[in-house]
Structures are given as C-alpha cells and as structure tokens.
Design an enzyme around this catalytic site. Structure first.
Site, PDB file in Angstrom:
ATOM      1  N   HIS A  18       0.927  -0.836  -0.191  1.00  9.12           N
ATOM      2  CA  HIS A  18      -0.318  -0.387  -0.125  1.00  9.12           C
ATOM      3  C   HIS A  18       1.053   1.370  -0.175  1.00  9.12           C
ATOM      4  CE1 HIS A  18      -3.684   2.638   0.995  1.00  9.12           C
ATOM      5  NE2 HIS A  18      -2.514   3.154   1.614  1.00  9.12           N
ATOM      6  N   GLU A  19       1.560   0.842   1.336  1.00  6.75           N
ATOM      7  CA  GLU A  19       2.633   2.367   0.691  1.00  6.75           C
ATOM      8  C   GLU A  19       3.598   2.646  -0.296  1.00  6.75           C
ATOM      9  OE1 GLU A  19       1.806   4.733   3.131  1.00  6.75           O
ATOM     10  OE2 GLU A  19      -0.045   3.532   4.165  1.00  6.75           O
ATOM     11  N   HIS A  22       1.117   4.159  -3.348  1.00  4.43           N
ATOM     12  CA  HIS A  22       1.169   5.618  -2.959  1.00  4.43           C
ATOM     13  C   HIS A  22       2.352   6.583  -3.315  1.00  4.43           C
ATOM     14  CE1 HIS A  22      -1.533   6.744  -0.747  1.00  4.43           C
ATOM     15  NE2 HIS A  22      -1.222   5.917   0.300  1.00  4.43           N
ATOM     16  N   GLU A  41      -6.370   7.783  -1.053  1.00  2.00           N
ATOM     17  CA  GLU A  41      -6.447   5.953  -0.323  1.00  2.00           C
ATOM     18  C   GLU A  41      -7.468   4.896  -0.766  1.00  2.00           C
ATOM     19  OE1 GLU A  41      -4.295   6.262   2.146  1.00  2.00           O
ATOM     20  OE2 GLU A  41      -3.853   7.835   2.464  1.00  2.00           O
TER      21      GLU A  41
END
Length: 362
Positions: A18-19, A22, A41
């Site tokens: 997820h990070e 980003h 998000e």
C-alpha cells in the site's frame, strides 16, 4: 517471528505494498485538495487489494475485504456519521480518514473495473498515470481518463462519489417453463442519510450467472437477442426487468458475483437454492455467501425466538462444500466459519439481544 501468524505476515506485506503504491497514487499524482482524498487512499487500497489477491488466494482475499467493508463501512453508512466517498465538509482533517474514503472508495474503483472490463480499465489507468504525472488531480480528472480511453459516458457513475448511504437491491427471479424464459426484476433504493434525504438511482454493476441443474452457467441472452457482456447487468433506474431466453430448465440465480457492488442485497432465493449454490456456483465468493446466508437465517431466527431452527440445510451445504477437493483449504475455512456476534447483530439491525445472539451461535 516466534509468535507471528500467517495473517500477520499477509498484513505486513499488504501494508508495504500500500505505501509503495502511494509512489504513484498519492505522490507523483497527488490530490488537488483534501476533498479528493479517495484518489490517494481509496485507489491505493484497491491497488493493494489486487496485489494481495495476486500474491495469495483471490477468493479468500475478497471475502476478507468484504467482511471488513460490511463491519466498518456499512455500519458507518447506516449511522449519523454517514458521508459520501468525497465528503462535502469537514471540521478536522482526521475526520477524512474513514472507512468510507478508504474501503468504499476502493469499491467504487472496483465497480469501474467491472463496468469497463479488464482492458478498458487498464487503458484508463494508464492514461491517468501518463496524463497527470506530476499533477494535483481531482475525481473529475480521474473519471475523464476512463471516459476518454473507452468512449464511455461516466457522468451518471460519478454519483457514487457524491451520494452517501449503502444502496439496497431487491431482486426477484421467476422461471417460465412454457416460454423457456427467466425474468429478473430488480429494484434499487438508498435510505436517507444526514443531509441527503432524497436519493437518486445509481449505476450499479450487478454481476450474475444463471446456474443450471448440472452446475454450469447458462448463456445470458436477453429477449432482444443481446448477450450480456461479461455477465454484468447495469442497474440504472429505480426498477428494471430483464428477461433471459433459451432457458430450458429452472436455473438458480447467482447474484452480485464477487460482490460486484457494495449493496445490501435481498432476493427470493430459497434455502434449497443456497445449498445448490454453495455446492455448484462457479463464483467462489457466492459459494461462501450462500453458506453464510444459510447461517445468518438460522442465527437470526434463533436470536429472535430463543430456539434454533433445524440446521439441516446448512449442514448439507457445508458437507457438499467440504467434499470439493478443488477448493483451497483456506477458502473452506472462511466459508465454514459461522458469522460473528457483531455480524449477526448488524443483520438484525434493531432490538438486538446480545445474550440471545451468543446463545444462538453456541
């Protein structure tokens, strides 16, 4: 490492993904303002869900994501803090970091993929990353990339970002043996939410199959000769009817396959239909959901009356699913797990007696 479980390692992997994702959805393309936070998000949650699905078991991951969505976001949407995926106001910026922005935001992206298909969705994402690299984007910018890449008008779909609440779909199926047709009547509605007493119909992708007696999906051909593309009906009005032709025997309708839309679904499927779907549906999520539907019905009756009904149908469905050697053991474990007390309470909605729910599960 001495105490970490498989779930711990899977969660660590998902958070790192997820990070990392980003880098694009959040950093290289950032948000014009806080009201576009779901572009950072919700989109990234969708991307990490897809990563984990590819790395591990897609059906098991989908079950886990839907359980989380129902436990956190459906509850949020049903209460005084209900708000759209793109909130209209905020008092403090942490108010934006909600299950609606994250989890429902991811579901809106998933619906876009379902409506456009794999190729159309990929073309839209590629255009978004190319066109807006280094830019501060809006939801309108995001949707325009998919519209430009596919030629599809997405103005009506954009309502998902502005309208709060969990839609309800009521689906009724009827088989006409003489005509060889199966009619599906669909009604959609969204309950009032704070600040939005009047609701408009949404564009809802309803993935479905008509499962024949041999367990195979029947062709989905409408009465005008149209073949249903990718098994997805588009629900766009408060009430719609679809008539499928060339149906030689009564099918069982497998509805909202893969949880194609974040809705509360009710239908006229019988307990016998659910047992059949648990044993034969080609969609793993709906096999799980059929078993859960049988379990919910038993537990809700038991919690209301104090007496648990005959679990024969649930036991038979579990037996048939367990006997399928092709299924992943992790999937079987998810499907056979009884709904939790909080899940049963959510289904009961009102006049919940925690002791009665506990006793019914016991």
């Amino acid at each position: 490492p001495e105490t970490a479980t498989d779930a711990d390692y899977a969660n660590i992997e998902a958070i790192i993904a997820h990070e990392y994702f980003h880098n694009w959805s959040g950093n290289r393309i950032t948000c014009r303002d806080w009201f576009q936070l779901c572009l950072k998000e919700g989109l990234t949650v969708f991307r990490d869900q897809e990563f984990s699905s590819d790395q591990r078991s897609r059906p098991v991951k989908r079950i886990a994501d839907v359980r989380l969505l129902k436990a956190q976001q459906f509850t949020e949407d049903a209460g005084p803090l209900s708000h759209p995926v793109r909130p209209q106001v905020y008092r403090e910026i942490n108010n934006f970091y909600t299950a609606t922005v994250y989890e429902k935001g991811a579901e809106v992206v998933r619906m876009l993929k379902t409506l456009l298909g794999e190729e159309g969705f990929r073309a839209g994402m590629d255009l978004y990353f190319t066109r807006h690299d280094g830019h501060a984007a809006t939801i309108e910018d995001f949707l325009k990339c998919f519209a430009d890449a596919t030629g599809r008008d997405l103005d009506a779909f954009a309502l998902w970002y502005a309208q709060a609440g969990t839609p309800r779909l009521e689906v009724t199926g009827a088989y006409d043996a003489a005509a060889g047709t199966f009619r599906l009547d669909v009604a959609q509605s969204t309950p009032p939410t704070p600040g939005q007493s009047e609701k408009q119909p949404l564009v809802i992708p309803l993935a479905l199959g008509l499962v024949g007696p041999n367990g195979s999906d029947m062709p989905l051909v409408l009465e005008d000769g149209t073949q249903v593309q990718d098994g997805v009906l588009e629900i766009t009005a408060p009430r719609q009817s679809f008539v499928f032709t060339g149906i030689g025997t009564r099918p069982v309708a497998s509805l909202n396959r893969g949880f194609s839309a974040p809705v509360n679904l009710s239908s006229n499927l019988t307990s016998e239909d659910l047992v059949f779907l648990a044993a034969h549906d080609s969609d793993p999520f709906n096999r799980f959901d059929a078993l859960q539907g049988l379990a919910f019905a038993l537990l809700k009756d038991g919690a209301r009356t104090g007496t648990l009904p005959d679990p024969k149908a649930l036991v038979e469905a579990a037996r048939l699913l367990l006997s399928d050697a092709t299924l992943d053991p992790a999937f079987k474990a998810q499907a056979l797990a009884l709904p939790g007390e909080a899940e049963v309470a959510r289904e009961l909605a009102r006049d919940v007696n925690p002791d009665a729910v506990f006793a019914a599960r016991k």
